[in-house]
Motif scaffolding. Sequence first.
Motif, PDB file in Angstrom:
ATOM      1  N   GLY A 180      94.541  81.266  66.086  1.00 16.61           N
ATOM      2  CA  GLY A 180      93.098  81.043  66.114  1.00 16.61           C
ATOM      3  C   GLY A 180      92.602  80.024  67.093  1.00 16.61           C
ATOM      4  N   GLY A 181      93.358  78.941  67.311  1.00 19.71           N
ATOM      5  CA  GLY A 181      92.960  77.966  68.316  1.00 19.71           C
ATOM      6  C   GLY A 181      91.651  77.258  68.029  1.00 19.71           C
ATOM      7  N   TYR A 182      90.939  76.905  69.096  1.00 27.58           N
ATOM      8  CA  TYR A 182      89.703  76.134  68.991  1.00 27.58           C
ATOM      9  C   TYR A 182      88.522  76.972  68.515  1.00 27.58           C
ATOM     10  N   PHE A 183      88.606  78.277  68.669  1.00 30.24           N
ATOM     11  CA  PHE A 183      87.389  79.068  68.617  1.00 30.24           C
ATOM     12  C   PHE A 183      87.216  79.885  67.339  1.00 30.24           C
ATOM     13  N   SER A 184      88.090  79.694  66.340  1.00 31.02           N
ATOM     14  CA  SER A 184      87.910  80.460  65.103  1.00 31.02           C
ATOM     15  C   SER A 184      88.098  79.588  63.873  1.00 31.02           C
ATOM     16  N   ALA A 185      89.352  79.344  63.438  1.00 29.13           N
ATOM     17  CA  ALA A 185      89.593  78.563  62.226  1.00 29.13           C
ATOM     18  C   ALA A 185      89.138  77.119  62.413  1.00 29.13           C
TER      19      ALA A 185
ATOM     20  N   ASP B 257      89.519  87.757  76.565  1.00 29.83           N
ATOM     21  CA  ASP B 257      90.336  87.093  75.542  1.00 29.83           C
ATOM     22  C   ASP B 257      90.263  85.595  75.789  1.00 29.83           C
ATOM     23  N   HIS B 258      89.204  84.983  75.248  1.00 27.94           N
ATOM     24  CA  HIS B 258      88.932  83.567  75.489  1.00 27.94           C
ATOM     25  C   HIS B 258      90.112  82.692  75.094  1.00 27.94           C
ATOM     26  N   GLU B 259      90.718  82.984  73.947  1.00 29.68           N
ATOM     27  CA  GLU B 259      91.829  82.176  73.450  1.00 29.68           C
ATOM     28  C   GLU B 259      93.016  82.206  74.419  1.00 29.68           C
TER      29      GLU B 259
ATOM     30  N   SER C  60      78.591  74.419  75.917  1.00 24.26           N
ATOM     31  CA  SER C  60      79.436  75.001  74.872  1.00 24.26           C
ATOM     32  C   SER C  60      79.617  76.500  75.049  1.00 24.26           C
ATOM     33  N   HIS C  61      78.667  77.165  75.707  1.00 17.39           N
ATOM     34  CA  HIS C  61      78.757  78.604  75.915  1.00 17.39           C
ATOM     35  C   HIS C  61      79.380  78.969  77.265  1.00 17.39           C
ATOM     36  N   SER C  62      79.818  77.975  78.043  1.00 20.51           N
ATOM     37  CA  SER C  62      80.410  78.257  79.353  1.00 20.51           C
ATOM     38  C   SER C  62      81.720  79.016  79.192  1.00 20.51           C
ATOM     39  N   ASN C  63      81.979  79.946  80.108  1.00 20.28           N
ATOM     40  CA  ASN C  63      83.268  80.639  80.145  1.00 20.28           C
ATOM     41  C   ASN C  63      84.303  79.699  80.745  1.00 20.28           C
ATOM     42  N   PHE C  64      85.081  79.073  79.878  1.00 20.34           N
ATOM     43  CA  PHE C  64      86.027  78.036  80.301  1.00 20.34           C
ATOM     44  C   PHE C  64      87.389  78.345  79.712  1.00 20.34           C
ATOM     45  N   PRO C  65      88.494  78.252  80.503  1.00 15.08           N
ATOM     46  CA  PRO C  65      88.570  77.809  81.902  1.00 15.08           C
ATOM     47  C   PRO C  65      88.237  78.954  82.856  1.00 15.08           C
ATOM     48  N   GLY C  66      88.857  78.930  84.041  1.00 16.03           N
ATOM     49  CA  GLY C  66      88.457  79.849  85.094  1.00 16.03           C
ATOM     50  C   GLY C  66      87.682  79.079  86.136  1.00 16.03           C
TER      51      GLY C  66
END
Length: 284
Positions: A71-76, A137-139, A192-198
Amino acid sequence: LVVTEISAGTFSLYRFFVRRARRLLPAAFACVVVVTLLSAFILLPDAFWYYGRSLLAFIGFFANVFFYLTGGYFSAPDLEKPLLHTWSLAVEDQFYLTWPLFLMLALPFLSKRMIVAVVLLSLMVSLWFAEAKVSVDHEFAFFMLPTRAWELLTGAALALVASQVKLGRAASEALSIAGIVSVLSSFFLLRSHSNFPGLSAAPACFGTVAVIAGCMSQNVVLTRMLSYRPVVFTGLISYSLYLWHWPLLALASYRLERPLDTGEASLIVLISVAAAIFSWRWIE
């Protein structure tokens, strides 16, 4: 160091790993021992079970893979993951496993210019992959080495060409100023909504390399600014501060069952700094 030792025929993969282990592991394991004891008293059984699994992932140098799969930062809830920040240490360790092997295989057969070209090509492919993956796949884009390698390879490329590049005073001043402006711009550009990284990580990453390159051969204004004792001291304790800050913030928030207010967060930061100073002085 690796290139110089390989070229001189004195490089040892064993010694390289021992140097990295001595640099990174003592402070990390000391921090983890304390965090584990605190977690045993603070976390509820399910969260502590998850913590134990993340601890094994940290010890095995695959924390980034573990947090990607769970899950990482973006779910749990982040606050149930006191070792979440160790994903970046795992990426670094995985890079250390591959980078010297690449140089050992490449240096006997390729010129240094060709190696730099391969590194730059790999950098661009990794950056393209990160940018393509971040919206799908942000994660994965956040946690995994293939999408983070370009950041590490940027520094590697600079290390390979540093001895051949000699900049004049004016060029060094301009490059260092452009670099620090690029780094600081991330504070205003990222949301907070930025597509990061990349590509959104490029200003901070390339800006940092520009600062290093600009300050390397000339005593520019930025060199003197970064040489002030408080700034240097912050750099000295930065690794230990990285280790301590997130577990303490996470456990405090978990115990209070809410986000920290400004005063509470400031207190935790001060405790983190104190722990980092102790860790740097007596362990690192």
